[in-house]
Motif scaffolding. Sequence first.
Motif, short mmCIF file in Angstrom:
data_model
loop_
_atom_site.label_atom_id
_atom_site.label_comp_id
_atom_site.label_asym_id
_atom_site.label_seq_id
_atom_site.Cartn_x
_atom_site.Cartn_y
_atom_site.Cartn_z
N THR A 33 0.93 -1.13 0.19
CA THR A 33 0.05 0.04 -0.09
C THR A 33 0.57 1.28 0.10
N PHE A 85 1.35 3.16 -3.24
CA PHE A 85 0.14 3.68 -3.97
C PHE A 85 -0.31 5.23 -3.16
N HIS A 87 0.66 8.73 -1.27
CA HIS A 87 1.59 9.80 -1.47
C HIS A 87 1.44 10.85 -0.56
N LEU A 115 2.40 12.89 -5.96
CA LEU A 115 1.72 12.13 -6.69
C LEU A 115 1.73 12.37 -8.27
N TYR A 148 6.92 -2.64 -11.77
CA TYR A 148 6.55 -1.53 -10.69
C TYR A 148 6.49 -2.23 -9.16
N ALA A 173 5.76 6.12 -4.76
CA ALA A 173 6.30 5.32 -5.85
C ALA A 173 7.40 5.33 -6.21
#
Length: 171
Positions: A18, A21, A23, A29, A56, A80
């Motif tokens: 998690t 995903f 930010h 983001l 990813y 990310a």
Amino acid sequence: MTALYLHHSHPVWWQWVTHLFAHANLQHLSNNLFFLLVFGRFVEDTEGAGGVVAVYLLCGLGAGLASFLLSSRATVSVGASGAIFGLFATSVLLRLTSFNWRRLLESLVLGQFVVQQVLGEVKAQLGGGSLMAGGLKVSHLAHLGGALAGVLLVALLTRVPAPPNSAQLPP
């Protein structure tokens, strides 16, 4: 929202995914989405959409693991960026696996950018630079860990034989 971040002092199993995903803010983001679009498309050209997702996630896990192992327990990982650095490395190295003038030229152009980014991260890590994003310190170790995961992933993939083409199989 902070329950989605990877808390190094007491990580929960789902946070390993998690945090990739979540930010710190809209700019964080937006930056990651831009690089995901650009470098994800390069990976998609050679590995398909499933390859982008796999790269990813695997590079993001590698980034989180590097940060977890090499940072203090007070660290919180979010974003990310580590996975994006893995996409950086993967997109360049995949272009070097086949002799194609277009891909070689792309790898030279992309490679210069990627090398510059990775060297910047090394310099920032060694210099103790503490950039901030949304009130959180940028993890240069996570960026480097993601890039290393991308390099290892390509090295592994180039050693695995390709599956036989279904057109070559006897009926």
